[in-house]
Design a protein around this motif. Sequence first.
Motif, short mmCIF file in Angstrom:
data_model
loop_
_atom_site.label_atom_id
_atom_site.label_comp_id
_atom_site.label_asym_id
_atom_site.label_seq_id
_atom_site.Cartn_x
_atom_site.Cartn_y
_atom_site.Cartn_z
N GLN A 1 -34.21 -22.13 36.93
CA GLN A 1 -34.95 -21.84 36.12
C GLN A 1 -35.31 -22.48 35.21
O GLN A 1 -36.20 -22.76 34.27
N GLN A 2 -34.11 -21.82 33.77
CA GLN A 2 -33.91 -21.89 32.62
C GLN A 2 -33.99 -23.42 32.41
O GLN A 2 -34.59 -23.64 31.18
N TYR A 3 -33.25 -23.96 33.33
CA TYR A 3 -33.35 -26.04 32.58
C TYR A 3 -34.75 -26.59 33.23
O TYR A 3 -34.42 -27.44 32.69
N LEU B 1 -36.30 -14.21 31.60
CA LEU B 1 -35.11 -14.55 32.02
C LEU B 1 -33.89 -14.28 32.02
O LEU B 1 -32.85 -14.26 33.09
N MET C 1 -43.54 -16.89 33.42
CA MET C 1 -43.38 -18.18 32.62
C MET C 1 -44.14 -19.76 32.49
O MET C 1 -44.36 -20.64 31.22
N VAL D 1 -38.25 -16.85 27.72
CA VAL D 1 -36.27 -16.41 27.18
C VAL D 1 -35.80 -14.94 27.45
O VAL D 1 -35.10 -14.54 27.80
N ASN E 1 -30.05 -21.02 25.92
CA ASN E 1 -30.76 -20.46 26.08
C ASN E 1 -31.34 -19.18 27.21
O ASN E 1 -32.42 -18.21 27.34
N LEU E 2 -30.28 -18.90 28.12
CA LEU E 2 -30.00 -17.67 28.91
C LEU E 2 -29.42 -17.31 28.92
O LEU E 2 -29.55 -16.16 28.44
N TYR E 3 -27.93 -18.07 28.17
CA TYR E 3 -26.76 -17.11 27.97
C TYR E 3 -26.66 -16.17 26.75
O TYR E 3 -26.69 -15.23 26.58
N CYS F 1 -31.55 -18.04 37.98
CA CYS F 1 -31.86 -18.12 36.77
C CYS F 1 -31.95 -19.35 36.09
O CYS F 1 -31.98 -19.76 35.25
N GLU F 2 -30.11 -19.55 36.42
CA GLU F 2 -29.83 -20.58 35.22
C GLU F 2 -30.58 -22.25 35.52
O GLU F 2 -31.40 -22.87 35.00
N HIS G 1 -41.76 -13.38 38.54
CA HIS G 1 -41.94 -13.62 37.00
C HIS G 1 -41.34 -15.41 36.59
O HIS G 1 -42.76 -16.11 35.18
N MET H 1 -37.20 -25.21 32.66
CA MET H 1 -38.07 -25.11 31.24
C MET H 1 -37.16 -26.05 30.05
O MET H 1 -38.08 -26.20 29.43
N ASP H 2 -36.23 -26.00 29.86
CA ASP H 2 -35.55 -26.67 29.22
C ASP H 2 -36.07 -28.16 29.23
O ASP H 2 -36.33 -29.01 28.31
N THR I 1 -23.75 -23.04 28.81
CA THR I 1 -25.24 -23.22 29.47
C THR I 1 -25.57 -22.89 31.02
O THR I 1 -24.83 -22.21 31.19
N PRO I 2 -26.70 -22.81 30.94
CA PRO I 2 -28.07 -23.05 29.67
C PRO I 2 -27.41 -21.85 27.97
O PRO I 2 -28.06 -20.63 28.51
#
Lengths: 325, 325
Positions: A145-147, B106, A83, B103, B26-28, A142-143, A79, A149-150, B23-24
């Motif tokens: 990976q999101q950070y 994830l 991304m 988004v 865009n994840l939640y 998951c968090e 995944h 990307m952010d 946070t993040p």
Amino acid sequence: MFQQLSHAKVFQAYAEKIEFPTTPENLYDPIRYILSLSGKRIRPLLVLMGSTLFDEEKAALALPASTAIEYFHNFSLIHDDIMDKAPLRRGQPTVHQKWNDSVGILSGDALLVKAYEELAKCPAQQLGALLRLFNKTALEVCEGQQYDMDFELRNDVTADEYIDMIRLKTSVLLGCALQMGAIVAEADEAAQQLLYAFGMNLGIAFQLQDDLLDVYGDPETFGKQVGGDIISNKKTILFIKLKELVSTADAKELDYLLNSDIASEPTKVTKMKALYARYGIEDFAVALKEKYTATAYEKLEAIDVDESRKKTLFTLADALMHRVQ
Amino acid sequence: MFQQLSHAKVFQAYAEKIEFPTTPENLYDPIRYILSLSGKRIRPLLVLMGSTLFDEEKAALALPASTAIEYFHNFSLIHDDIMDKAPLRRGQPTVHQKWNDSVGILSGDALLVKAYEELAKCPAQQLGALLRLFNKTALEVCEGQQYDMDFELRNDVTADEYIDMIRLKTSVLLGCALQMGAIVAEADEAAQQLLYAFGMNLGIAFQLQDDLLDVYGDPETFGKQVGGDIISNKKTILFIKLKELVSTADAKELDYLLNSDIASEPTKVTKMKALYARYGIEDFAVALKEKYTATAYEKLEAIDVDESRKKTLFTLADALMHRVQ
């Protein structure tokens, strides 16, 4: 008998016996493919080591948990590669590149479920604890990976935020792997927590070392192009700390290096290294790495088992951190 | 007290109390968003009904399992919508449309993990059984989605293959939901299997009815555009059976209807309906739907509990299948 075989061989023998259905091909072929690309398999070995630390007899019981961790790791690679639009993984085409994004999404999903299928084979008495730790860690990954990307879209990421991102994205899984082994071996809660902290701190140190080696590593042994992170403007701990410290005057040069195509690649690397030197960035990053390494070793030392049992984990840590044994 | 409240209210009260981190974002945020789009919430209710069928007192214990099923369903919607490039879901922008594909991937992953987090709250004694059923079903749903995508690229899909695809993609989850409720209520294995079969057969019948209603439904009550599947060349049971039976001469007309832009939409619908009539397609599909409906009812009838306890499930089945009560 189990102790006489190496963990790696025992894991491989177990994992090879797991069969995936033949159809639908586009769901299961990509899973077989990603699992066949030989990674270091360090995470499943950590589960077995975490178990053996407390009870050699229980390591065989930890095989499903070690497989769950390996499947989870490979799911996240599939995944993440979508991304990150990465074309290559371990030198081979990524799943979404070889098939397509939909195949990557769905086969990744199925591989995550397969991880839980392995978890369900764990001893019933520990299943709840294993599942809760695994879920908590999976969400943290998951968090992370999101950070990550952010952060690509931000220019004000701090060193602390960066450390927290790598902790979530890569390090908690190492702690989780070790602790799962400890849970199967019925270690007490305090020992479990120390082992988790050892893995997590070692993971952070290892990632910081990776950032350092990219710039200061020996081209003969590094394996990747030295300076690759600088050339691709990657937000490493070095870059982020420099951004934090840079003066207004030097910020102009930094901007030029980041945005101009004029500077040839070797020039860009040389000039960035000069900026790093001006602000003591290497020393900062080395000290940070050492701090996390030292914490990792302290946690392992504090575990209340015979010192001789810890040798394998110390050796592994030494090898990962390129320390003289 | 539990019995006095409706299942829907009890589920809602439980689910509303579950908090996701801020946070993040865009994840939640996407998770909060998809869960806020009001679906029918039929799957979590099936879990509670499956439990109540055997033991009203146990229904409260089934709330985490019912939430797990609802989360899993929404995870699959987020990912399917990416794969299907769907812009709308329940009349609102899909997650990947409102944010982006990464988004969607994830946050879907995280929601799947949250489903397992709910599962982990189930009674320890039933955790293994629940986890194994959930995993098996989750893999089947992935397989169904893969077959559905594969079928889009094939011209030789048979009615049997189509039935198997909808069984995997949509129907096993209904069976799973009911059986999970039964497991929590400690029903015996035979009763669990019958209840699962009731849900699965009802699910297939419902999907076949959906295909039928799209062509033969009452425009006043259908809610969607009648003939929509014909206009979009969707491979429904009607279309697939027609393809199986069509003569060489009529195949030409069918090809023309499928590929030509000349035919206006109402003409295309009229002409396809004429082809369906020529080959008895409506009768075939109605008979098939009735077969699965009858099997579903037989399975529910065969469960060894007082008939009065089955009333809620019969009423639900009647409502779903538009049968006079």
